[in-house]
Design a protein around this motif. Structure first.
Motif, short mmCIF file in Angstrom:
data_model
loop_
_atom_site.label_atom_id
_atom_site.label_comp_id
_atom_site.label_asym_id
_atom_site.label_seq_id
_atom_site.Cartn_x
_atom_site.Cartn_y
_atom_site.Cartn_z
N VAL A 8 0.68 -1.19 -0.05
CA VAL A 8 0.04 0.03 0.04
C VAL A 8 0.89 1.26 -0.06
N LEU A 9 2.03 1.11 0.47
CA LEU A 9 2.99 2.31 0.52
C LEU A 9 4.33 1.63 0.09
N PRO A 10 4.80 1.63 -1.10
CA PRO A 10 5.91 1.09 -1.57
C PRO A 10 7.15 1.90 -1.03
N ILE A 11 8.12 1.51 -0.59
CA ILE A 11 9.26 2.11 0.20
C ILE A 11 10.14 2.82 -0.82
N ASN A 12 10.02 2.09 -2.06
CA ASN A 12 11.04 2.60 -3.19
C ASN A 12 10.38 3.95 -3.75
N LEU A 13 9.39 4.53 -3.10
CA LEU A 13 8.76 5.90 -3.52
C LEU A 13 9.99 6.71 -2.93
N PHE A 14 10.63 6.52 -1.84
CA PHE A 14 11.47 7.37 -1.29
C PHE A 14 12.70 7.35 -2.35
N ALA A 15 12.96 6.63 -3.32
CA ALA A 15 14.11 6.78 -4.01
C ALA A 15 13.99 7.92 -4.98
N HIS A 16 12.92 8.52 -5.25
CA HIS A 16 12.68 9.73 -5.76
C HIS A 16 13.13 10.80 -5.01
N LYS A 17 14.08 11.49 -5.36
CA LYS A 17 14.74 12.71 -4.58
C LYS A 17 13.65 13.64 -4.04
N SER A 18 12.85 14.19 -4.86
CA SER A 18 11.84 15.20 -4.53
C SER A 18 10.89 14.58 -3.47
N PHE A 19 10.46 13.25 -3.80
CA PHE A 19 9.48 12.77 -2.73
C PHE A 19 9.98 12.56 -1.29
N SER A 20 11.46 12.11 -1.50
CA SER A 20 12.02 11.97 -0.05
C SER A 20 12.43 13.14 0.62
N ALA A 21 12.94 14.30 -0.17
CA ALA A 21 13.30 15.62 0.42
C ALA A 21 11.87 16.31 0.88
N SER A 22 10.85 16.24 0.07
CA SER A 22 9.50 16.58 0.47
C SER A 22 8.99 16.11 1.80
N SER A 23 9.17 14.68 1.87
CA SER A 23 8.59 13.95 2.97
C SER A 23 9.43 14.67 4.44
N ILE A 24 10.81 14.52 4.33
CA ILE A 24 11.53 15.03 5.38
C ILE A 24 11.19 16.84 5.89
N GLY A 25 11.12 17.22 4.59
CA GLY A 25 10.67 18.78 4.86
C GLY A 25 9.47 19.08 5.45
N LEU A 26 8.24 18.12 5.00
CA LEU A 26 7.12 18.25 5.55
C LEU A 26 6.90 17.86 7.05
N PHE A 27 7.77 16.93 7.48
CA PHE A 27 7.79 16.37 8.75
C PHE A 27 8.24 17.48 9.66
N THR B 198 4.30 20.07 -0.46
CA THR B 198 3.38 19.08 -0.92
C THR B 198 3.20 18.82 -2.18
N SER B 199 3.49 19.81 -2.92
CA SER B 199 3.12 19.64 -4.51
C SER B 199 4.53 18.95 -5.03
N ASP B 200 5.43 19.38 -4.31
CA ASP B 200 6.52 18.52 -5.09
C ASP B 200 7.12 17.08 -4.81
N ALA B 201 6.32 16.63 -3.65
CA ALA B 201 6.31 15.13 -3.38
C ALA B 201 5.72 14.42 -4.56
N TYR B 202 4.87 14.89 -5.27
CA TYR B 202 4.16 14.30 -6.52
C TYR B 202 4.92 14.31 -7.83
N THR B 203 6.05 15.24 -7.84
CA THR B 203 6.64 15.52 -8.97
C THR B 203 7.28 14.29 -9.68
#
Length: 468
Positions: A234-253, A357-362
């Motif tokens: 339901v939430l693949p960990i390989n999503l965090f391989a995308h630089k924008s998704f991982s950076a956005s996730s850390i930034g949002l937290f 938030t928007s960059d997480a989906y880029t």
């Protein structure tokens, strides 16, 4: 947003009507948040399997129906049950709204569309405490929930008429029961453990350590499970391989800690040290909300024009300008000066949260959008809960470790604002890895004299380009 902020005003009245304790009534808030967190992974599967429009509209109608039931609650047990159901439906609404919005807007217009659609949400925290206070005084707490019916009666028909159908994102996907249960209980355990830290004014207590440990253990189990399933979860960990998704996730937290933490202690500062009533404290926070509204449309345009990186960096500096003075605030500080500070602080919020938030989906494929929506919502829920608990714990620890005087109470609040400012500085690190559109900055950007903080923004952009 309106509902969740109004309930806080009614807690005292609920205690009297149900003849119960503050700790029990507070479960109407805590339980709501926990149920919302549990619903997030479920919503990801619903979007994959069914028409997104029908699920979205159905969740809104369910929220209205459950609100009626909450208003008619006959004892504290029934009230808490209906609040849990409300929270679950709210979790579905929140996740679907953001994901379907990304799908509709497309990458070119995402910043502007998210800014427009999320603007009404700002009115909840601004108006909620004021409206809630008037409702409790003029009528009763029941109307805090009945008012939702009128909103749903207006919203649901408009939604059914205007929102397009959304085909399932991945109809062949199977229900990841283990993944959903694991993530749901992981989020709930971590959030509950964090709230207990705030109650005890320390992270070093049995409840926090127990539930935090359970949450972390479930997180490790999920990582192992995801590896075994080769990211078919339901939430693949390989999503965090995308630089924008991982950076956005850390930034949002981190941003949720820096933004939501002070949102908790500011009303307490006004009530405890300035001796404001709940309604007066809510009115004192309006300049911050006005600041959020003023810059919202401009921020959306800037995200689409120059990318998330530079918008976040400029907004972080503006936020520090509006946050650092709070470290030196006292019970004698002029309310005019405080209002100006809060207004400046409010102008920066959208420029931090929206681009992240928007960059997480880029760069993500269409099938990955529901999965990304689940991840972002879990991270935001954990960040806001953790931020509130950390700041509240810092304030309480400083106050309890000193003599009970106004001066020492001030030191507690000042320490809380200091922690928030430090976290804002740390957000600069993940912001460096967000996307940007350098060629658009050079060729296409046209600054308007009406734009706020143009000199600061221009200077930072030029310096950034030179350093690059």
């Amino acid at each position: 947003m309106l509902d969740s902020t109004m309930v806080n005003i009614a807690i005292d009245q609920l205690m009297k009507d149900f003849s119960t304790t503050l700790g029990t009534v507070q479960w109407s808030v805590t339980g709501y948040v926990l149920a919302l967190a549990i619903a997030v992974p479920v919503s990801g599967w619903l979007m994959n399997k069914y028409n997104g429009k029908k699920i979205f509209v159905g969740a809104v109608i369910a929220f209205g129906v459950i609100s009626v039931l909450a208003g008619f609650s006959w004892d504290i047990s029934s009230f808490l049950l209906f609040r849990l159901l409300q929270g679950f439906s709210a979790g579905i609404i929140t996740t679907l709204m953001s994901t379907l919005l990304v799908k509709t807007a497309g990458p070119k217009n995402l910043g502007r569309v998210m800014a427009i659609v999320s603007t009404p949400m700002i009115l909840g925290p601004i108006l909620g405490p004021v409206i809630g206070g008037f409702i409790v005084h003029a009528a009763s707490w029941h109307w805090i929930f009945f008012i939702n019916v009128f909103i749903v009666l207006i919203a649901a028909p408009i939604m059914m008429k205007t929102i397009p159908d959304f085909e399932p994102f991945n109809k062949d996907s199977k229900l990841d029961v283990f993944g959903i249960v694991d993530l749901s209980f992981m989020s709930a355990a971590l959030i509950y453990g964090i709230t207990k830290a705030a109650d005890h004014a320390s992270f070093n207590n049995k409840e926090t350590l127990l539930w935090g440990g359970i949450g972390l253990a479930l997180a490790v189990i999920y990582v192992v499970y995801n590896h075994i399933r080769k990211n078919q979860t339901v939430l693949p960990i390989n999503l965090f391989a995308h630089k924008s998704f991982s950076a956005s996730s850390i930034g949002l937290f981190l941003a949720n800690i820096a933004v939501m933490g002070p949102m908790l202690i500011l009303p307490l500062f006004f009530q405890n040290l300035r001796h404001f009533t709940a309604i007066e404290a809510a009115l004192a926070l309006i300049p911050q909300g006005v600041g959020m509204l003023v810059t919202r449309p401009m921020i959306g345009r800037m995200i689409d024009r120059i990318g998330a990186k530079y918008v976040v960096m400029v907004s972080l500096i503006i936020s520090l300008i509006g946050s650092i003075p709070l470290i030196f605030i006292t019970d004698k500080t002029s309310m005019l000066w405080i209002s100006i500070i809060l207004f400046i602080r409010g102008t920066s919020f959208g420029g931090i949260m929206l681009p992240l938030t928007s960059d997480a989906y880029t760069g993500l494929a269409s099938k990955q959008l529901p999965q990304a929506g689940v991840g972002i919502n879990i991270i935001e829920n954990l960040g806001s809960s953790f931020g509130s608990a950390v700041i509240a714990t810092v304030v309480a620890t400083v106050i309890q470790g000193s003599q009970p005087t106004i001066a020492n109470s001030l030191k507690g609040y000042q320490a809380g604002f200091l922690v928030a400012a430090i976290v804002l500085v740390i957000v600069f690190i993940p912001s460096l890895f967000l996307t940007h559109k350098k060629e658009c900055i050079i060729k296409n950007i046209h600054w308007k004299t009406s734009d706020l903080f143009v000199p600061i923004a221009r200077m930072l952009l030029v310096q950034s380009l030179v350093s690059n």
